[in-house]
Design a protein around this motif. Structure first.
Motif, PDB file in Angstrom:
ATOM      1  N   TYR A   1       0.663  -1.144   0.142  1.00  0.00           N
ATOM      2  CA  TYR A   1      -0.099  -0.072  -0.131  1.00  0.00           C
ATOM      3  C   TYR A   1       0.232   1.037  -0.242  1.00  0.00           C
ATOM      4  CZ  TYR A   1      -3.135   3.389   1.343  1.00  0.00           C
ATOM      5  OH  TYR A   1      -4.073   4.384   1.776  1.00  0.00           O
ATOM      6  N   ILE A   2       1.988   1.282   0.625  1.00  0.00           N
ATOM      7  CA  ILE A   2       3.144   2.325   0.991  1.00  0.00           C
ATOM      8  C   ILE A   2       3.676   2.717  -0.518  1.00  0.00           C
ATOM      9  CG2 ILE A   2       5.174   3.093   2.031  1.00  0.00           C
ATOM     10  CD1 ILE A   2       4.027   1.954   4.444  1.00  0.00           C
ATOM     11  N   GLN A   3       4.122   1.440  -1.280  1.00  0.00           N
ATOM     12  CA  GLN A   3       4.434   1.297  -1.944  1.00  0.00           C
ATOM     13  C   GLN A   3       3.430   2.363  -3.331  1.00  0.00           C
ATOM     14  OE1 GLN A   3       5.378  -2.782  -3.658  1.00  0.00           O
ATOM     15  NE2 GLN A   3       7.003  -1.441  -5.324  1.00  0.00           N
ATOM     16  N   ARG A   4       2.512   2.280  -3.174  1.00  0.00           N
ATOM     17  CA  ARG A   4       1.637   2.170  -4.298  1.00  0.00           C
ATOM     18  C   ARG A   4       1.619   3.878  -3.913  1.00  0.00           C
ATOM     19  NH1 ARG A   4      -3.843  -1.109  -4.298  1.00  0.00           N
ATOM     20  NH2 ARG A   4      -2.508  -1.825  -3.660  1.00  0.00           N
ATOM     21  N   TYR A   5       1.683   3.781  -2.763  1.00  0.00           N
ATOM     22  CA  TYR A   5       1.017   5.714  -2.744  1.00  0.00           C
ATOM     23  C   TYR A   5       2.455   6.194  -3.000  1.00  0.00           C
ATOM     24  CZ  TYR A   5      -0.324   9.794   0.293  1.00  0.00           C
ATOM     25  OH  TYR A   5      -0.526  11.037   0.403  1.00  0.00           O
ATOM     26  N   TYR A   6       3.352   5.970  -2.772  1.00  0.00           N
ATOM     27  CA  TYR A   6       4.780   6.274  -2.790  1.00  0.00           C
ATOM     28  C   TYR A   6       4.756   6.999  -4.876  1.00  0.00           C
ATOM     29  CZ  TYR A   6       9.309   7.383  -4.255  1.00  0.00           C
ATOM     30  OH  TYR A   6      10.859   7.868  -5.247  1.00  0.00           O
ATOM     31  N   ILE A   7       4.622   5.500  -5.295  1.00  0.00           N
ATOM     32  CA  ILE A   7       4.986   5.592  -6.415  1.00  0.00           C
ATOM     33  C   ILE A   7       4.699   6.989  -7.786  1.00  0.00           C
ATOM     34  CG2 ILE A   7       4.352   4.204  -8.770  1.00  0.00           C
ATOM     35  CD1 ILE A   7       5.388   1.811  -7.093  1.00  0.00           C
ATOM     36  N   ALA A   8       3.105   6.718  -7.278  1.00  0.00           N
ATOM     37  CA  ALA A   8       2.586   7.799  -7.926  1.00  0.00           C
ATOM     38  C   ALA A   8       2.993   8.864  -7.665  1.00  0.00           C
ATOM     39  CB  ALA A   8       0.914   7.451  -7.033  1.00  0.00           C
ATOM     40  N   SER A   9       3.308   9.241  -6.263  1.00  0.00           N
ATOM     41  CA  SER A   9       3.436  10.568  -5.926  1.00  0.00           C
ATOM     42  C   SER A   9       4.810  11.108  -6.833  1.00  0.00           C
ATOM     43  CB  SER A   9       4.323  10.822  -4.188  1.00  0.00           C
ATOM     44  OG  SER A   9       2.836  10.557  -3.567  1.00  0.00           O
ATOM     45  N   ALA A  10       5.999   9.744  -6.331  1.00  0.00           N
ATOM     46  CA  ALA A  10       7.293  10.222  -7.382  1.00  0.00           C
ATOM     47  C   ALA A  10       7.372  10.047  -8.734  1.00  0.00           C
ATOM     48  CB  ALA A  10       7.911   8.669  -7.296  1.00  0.00           C
ATOM     49  N   ARG A  11       6.009   9.598  -9.157  1.00  0.00           N
ATOM     50  CA  ARG A  11       5.966   9.652 -11.077  1.00  0.00           C
ATOM     51  C   ARG A  11       5.373  10.539 -11.416  1.00  0.00           C
ATOM     52  NH1 ARG A  11       1.876   5.725 -11.710  1.00  0.00           N
ATOM     53  NH2 ARG A  11       4.130   4.510 -12.112  1.00  0.00           N
ATOM     54  N   GLU A  12       4.999  11.860 -10.592  1.00  0.00           N
ATOM     55  CA  GLU A  12       4.168  13.510 -10.338  1.00  0.00           C
ATOM     56  C   GLU A  12       6.113  14.072 -10.116  1.00  0.00           C
ATOM     57  OE1 GLU A  12       1.804  14.944 -11.780  1.00  0.00           O
ATOM     58  OE2 GLU A  12       1.055  12.506 -12.304  1.00  0.00           O
ATOM     59  N   LEU A  13       6.782  13.525  -9.064  1.00  0.00           N
ATOM     60  CA  LEU A  13       7.762  14.643  -8.890  1.00  0.00           C
ATOM     61  C   LEU A  13       8.422  14.408 -10.310  1.00  0.00           C
ATOM     62  CD1 LEU A  13       8.413  14.075  -4.836  1.00  0.00           C
ATOM     63  CD2 LEU A  13       7.448  15.949  -5.937  1.00  0.00           C
ATOM     64  N   VAL A  14       8.763  13.389 -10.689  1.00  0.00           N
ATOM     65  CA  VAL A  14       9.670  13.186 -11.386  1.00  0.00           C
ATOM     66  C   VAL A  14       9.044  14.082 -13.150  1.00  0.00           C
ATOM     67  CG1 VAL A  14      10.624  11.446 -13.598  1.00  0.00           C
ATOM     68  CG2 VAL A  14      10.943  10.850 -11.372  1.00  0.00           C
ATOM     69  N   ARG A  15       7.898  13.972 -12.952  1.00  0.00           N
ATOM     70  CA  ARG A  15       8.050  15.053 -14.434  1.00  0.00           C
ATOM     71  C   ARG A  15       7.252  16.654 -14.152  1.00  0.00           C
ATOM     72  NH1 ARG A  15       3.623  17.416 -15.079  1.00  0.00           N
ATOM     73  NH2 ARG A  15       2.054  17.675 -12.922  1.00  0.00           N
ATOM     74  N   ILE A  16       7.176  16.455 -12.893  1.00  0.00           N
ATOM     75  CA  ILE A  16       7.280  18.439 -12.352  1.00  0.00           C
ATOM     76  C   ILE A  16       9.296  18.675 -12.463  1.00  0.00           C
ATOM     77  CG2 ILE A  16       7.395  20.010 -10.562  1.00  0.00           C
ATOM     78  CD1 ILE A  16       4.749  18.169 -10.077  1.00  0.00           C
ATOM     79  N   ASN A  17       9.884  17.919 -11.903  1.00  0.00           N
ATOM     80  CA  ASN A  17      11.267  17.960 -11.955  1.00  0.00           C
ATOM     81  C   ASN A  17      11.884  18.336 -13.207  1.00  0.00           C
ATOM     82  OD1 ASN A  17      13.647  18.264 -11.163  1.00  0.00           O
ATOM     83  ND2 ASN A  17      14.351  15.735 -10.633  1.00  0.00           N
ATOM     84  N   GLY A  18      11.250  17.781 -14.567  1.00  0.00           N
ATOM     85  CA  GLY A  18      11.585  17.949 -16.051  1.00  0.00           C
ATOM     86  C   GLY A  18      11.058  18.923 -16.916  1.00  0.00           C
ATOM     87  N   THR A  19      10.149  19.526 -15.677  1.00  0.00           N
ATOM     88  CA  THR A  19       9.750  20.784 -16.577  1.00  0.00           C
ATOM     89  C   THR A  19      10.623  21.907 -15.796  1.00  0.00           C
ATOM     90  OG1 THR A  19       8.152  21.411 -14.682  1.00  0.00           O
ATOM     91  CG2 THR A  19       7.465  20.033 -16.479  1.00  0.00           C
ATOM     92  N   THR A  20      11.077  21.566 -15.144  1.00  0.00           N
ATOM     93  CA  THR A  20      11.995  22.636 -13.950  1.00  0.00           C
ATOM     94  C   THR A  20      13.366  22.660 -14.726  1.00  0.00           C
ATOM     95  OG1 THR A  20      12.633  21.119 -11.881  1.00  0.00           O
ATOM     96  CG2 THR A  20      10.494  22.546 -11.670  1.00  0.00           C
ATOM     97  N   LYS A  21      13.805  21.662 -14.854  1.00  0.00           N
ATOM     98  CA  LYS A  21      15.619  21.199 -15.487  1.00  0.00           C
ATOM     99  C   LYS A  21      15.515  21.880 -17.645  1.00  0.00           C
ATOM    100  CE  LYS A  21      16.925  17.104 -14.887  1.00  0.00           C
ATOM    101  NZ  LYS A  21      17.578  18.113 -13.040  1.00  0.00           N
ATOM    102  N   ALA A  22      14.377  21.748 -18.152  1.00  0.00           N
ATOM    103  CA  ALA A  22      14.689  22.179 -19.184  1.00  0.00           C
ATOM    104  C   ALA A  22      14.498  23.971 -19.447  1.00  0.00           C
ATOM    105  CB  ALA A  22      12.357  21.825 -19.671  1.00  0.00           C
ATOM    106  N   PRO A  23      13.365  24.517 -18.403  1.00  0.00           N
ATOM    107  CA  PRO A  23      14.619  25.578 -18.401  1.00  0.00           C
ATOM    108  C   PRO A  23      16.052  26.318 -18.129  1.00  0.00           C
ATOM    109  CG  PRO A  23      11.903  25.729 -17.617  1.00  0.00           C
ATOM    110  CD  PRO A  23      12.367  24.223 -17.833  1.00  0.00           C
ATOM    111  N   VAL A  24      16.311  25.580 -17.027  1.00  0.00           N
ATOM    112  CA  VAL A  24      17.880  25.682 -17.044  1.00  0.00           C
ATOM    113  C   VAL A  24      18.578  25.897 -17.976  1.00  0.00           C
ATOM    114  CG1 VAL A  24      19.146  24.549 -15.524  1.00  0.00           C
ATOM    115  CG2 VAL A  24      17.048  25.036 -14.277  1.00  0.00           C
ATOM    116  N   MET A  25      18.448  24.678 -18.790  1.00  0.00           N
ATOM    117  CA  MET A  25      19.023  23.957 -19.894  1.00  0.00           C
ATOM    118  C   MET A  25      18.629  25.102 -21.192  1.00  0.00           C
ATOM    119  SD  MET A  25      20.972  21.422 -19.071  1.00  0.00           S
ATOM    120  CE  MET A  25      20.493  20.477 -17.673  1.00  0.00           C
ATOM    121  N   ASN A  26      17.689  25.760 -20.783  1.00  0.00           N
ATOM    122  CA  ASN A  26      17.332  26.487 -22.655  1.00  0.00           C
ATOM    123  C   ASN A  26      18.254  27.961 -21.864  1.00  0.00           C
ATOM    124  OD1 ASN A  26      16.248  27.447 -24.686  1.00  0.00           O
ATOM    125  ND2 ASN A  26      14.191  28.133 -23.488  1.00  0.00           N
ATOM    126  N   TYR A  27      17.810  28.489 -20.893  1.00  0.00           N
ATOM    127  CA  TYR A  27      18.758  29.359 -20.140  1.00  0.00           C
ATOM    128  C   TYR A  27      19.866  29.730 -20.668  1.00  0.00           C
ATOM    129  CZ  TYR A  27      18.331  34.090 -17.634  1.00  0.00           C
ATOM    130  OH  TYR A  27      19.016  35.904 -18.116  1.00  0.00           O
TER     131      TYR A  27
END
Length: 154
Positions: free
Chosen positions: A54-80
């Motif tokens: 149960y904990i793992q399923r909860y974590y995976i959903a959160s981690a997936r979103e955090l990685v997705r958001i992290n990808g959106t914050t990394k692109a502006p750094v490289m682009n800039y």
């Protein structure tokens, strides 16, 4: 982008798979040995495994979103950084170096914040999984101590 994807394929995935397989084998072997010595441990191990899943399923959903958001914050750094390198002559001509440095630091700070949140989520799940492991081990130890003398071979 392609080189980072290849790096993940070459290094991160094999390391992660090795980590998962070795951890799974270790936990399974530990539970089997505990069950062979004291079968009562099953009464605690099964609910602990369900709790971990149960904990793992909860974590995976959160981690997936955090990685997705992290990808959106990394692109502006490289682009800039790329745009700043292409326009360095113009930036210096208008004496805007400090402004560009501050903007770059703000973008890097935003990216580092998301990296921190990802690590915090990982620590969150590790703390809970380790707590479940401790419950199983303590229960097994208590059951071993409570068994009558001579019922378990040394």
């Amino acid at each position: 982008q392609a080189s980072s994807d290849l790096c993940i394929l070459d290094f991160d995935i094999p390391f992660t798979m090795t980590f998962v397989i070795s951890g799974t084998v270790e936990v399974a072997a530990t539970v089997v040995v505990m069950i062979m010595v004291t079968w009562q441990v099953v009464l605690v191990a099964v609910p602990a495994v369900i709790g971990v899943l149960y904990i793992q399923r909860y974590y995976i959903a959160s981690a997936r979103e955090l990685v997705r958001i992290n990808g959106t914050t990394k692109a502006p750094v490289m682009n800039y950084a790329a745009e700043s390198m292409l326009g360095v002559v113009t930036i210096r001509a208008f004496a805007a170096t400090n402004r560009f440095i501050q903007t770059n630091l703000q973008l890097i700070d935003m990216d580092a914040t998301m990296f921190f949140y990802t690590n915090a989520a990982l620590e969150w799940v590790l703390l809970r999984v380790e707590a479940m492991q401790i419950v199983v081990i303590v229960t097994s130890s208590i059951l071993l101590v409570m068994l009558p003398a001579g019922s378990v071979a040394p």
